[in-house]
Write an enzyme that holds these catalytic residues in place. Structure first.
Site, PDB file in Angstrom:
ATOM      1  N   SER A   1      -9.505  -8.460  24.817  1.00 52.42           N
ATOM      2  CA  SER A   1     -10.650  -9.344  25.063  1.00 52.42           C
ATOM      3  C   SER A   1     -10.302 -10.657  25.746  1.00 52.42           C
ATOM      4  O   SER A   1     -11.202 -11.409  26.111  1.00 52.42           O
ATOM      5  CB  SER A   1     -11.393  -9.622  23.758  1.00 52.42           C
TER       6      SER A   1
ATOM      7  N   SER B   1     -16.877 -12.384  21.066  1.00 49.48           N
ATOM      8  CA  SER B   1     -16.043 -11.398  21.745  1.00 49.48           C
ATOM      9  C   SER B   1     -16.634  -9.994  21.617  1.00 49.48           C
ATOM     10  O   SER B   1     -16.031  -9.093  21.029  1.00 49.48           O
ATOM     11  CB  SER B   1     -14.618 -11.426  21.174  1.00 49.48           C
TER      12      SER B   1
END
Length: 274
Positions: A69, A117
């Site tokens: 991420s 995220s």
């Protein structure tokens, strides 16, 4: 034990940032990895002194892993630059697919998707950008330029998650350093917008900005990233923390930030005296 390194050994580290005068390999940081039963590496770059402090230099400079991420930094930059999203308030609607991370099961702004995220939101963003434009910007950016790994085939919305694209910790540090100084090949507004989403702590002593990443390696181990910078007295220091463990029960969500803060505290941060 602290070891000073100079000369040709700096070449790989210097590629991602400016050429430092020296690199300090600080093996005392190993205790934090041992305490949390993880392996990995850590790097800190003092921009004012042009000096690196690194734990596990070979892994930091030479070993490549999925960006997970942390790639949301790049994905956001490209989406903004191409006008696929206008700003942090741009909403991408939920695709109605119910996922285990329930916080992702809703319409969401880029700000929220970045901060929590959320992978599905950014996978939609990648599809909207499209393969030609995504590949163009990856080539222009020079991300992972040491290897021909960031070539998108039929995995436009998973290449940063499926271990087909990999980066070194050194390259990650170079990315956040250039982002801080508006040195990436994007408009300043684009870079400023992404930096705003990375700021988590802001007080009279320091400003702490970062992006997390969490995935599995091609061997099935958990892999965690924490990349960004800390500012004290308007002086930036750039950092990359990477942790790995075969244990699926290790709490990477808390380990990353706790380890980072412990290391930075050892180096005298958080008091506004740097």
């Amino acid at each position: 034990m602290v070891k000073w390194i100079s000369g040709s050994l700096l070449i790989t580290v210097a590629l991602a940032a400016c050429s430092p005068n020296n690199v300090t390999v600080d093996n005392s940081i190993k205790k934090y990895f041992d305490q949390n039963k993880v392996t990995g590496c850590f790097g800190l770059f003092d921009n004012g002194q042009g000096r690196f402090t690194i734990y596990n230099l070979p892994r930091f400079s030479d070993s490549a892993y999925t960006p997970a991420s942390t790639f949301k930094i790049v994905n956001s930059l490209i989406g903004l630059e191409e006008g696929v999203v206008n700003d942090t308030n741009t909403v991408i609607k939920w695709d109605s697919v119910v996922r285990s991370r329930t916080e992702c099961n809703r319409d969401m702004t880029m700000w929220d998707a970045f901060r929590i995220s959320c992978p599905p939101w950014y996978q939609q963003l990648a599809r909207r950008i499209g393969q030609p434009k995504m590949q163009h910007w990856l080539d222009t950016l020079g991300y992972a330029r040491k290897r021909d790994t960031f070539k998108i085939t039929n995995n436009l919305d998973t290449f940063w998650l499926d271990n087909s694209a990999k980066v070194t910790a050194d390259e990650q540090l170079g990315l956040v350093k250039k982002l801080y100084f508006d040195q990436l090949p994007f408009q300043k507004r684009t870079q400023r917008t992404v930096r705003s989403m990375m700021l988590w702590e802001n007080n009279s002593n320091y400003r702490l900005s970062y992006k997390t990443g969490w995935n599995t390696t091609d061997k099935g181990n958990q892999l965690g990233w924490l990349i960004g910078w800390i500012e004290e007295n308007k002086h930036p220091y750039f950092f990359v923390l990477q942790v790995e463990s075969p244990d699926k029960n290790v709490d990477f969500a808390s380990i990353r930030i706790n380890m980072l803060k412990a290391i930075l505290k050892d180096y005298g941060f958080f008091e506004g005296k740097k």
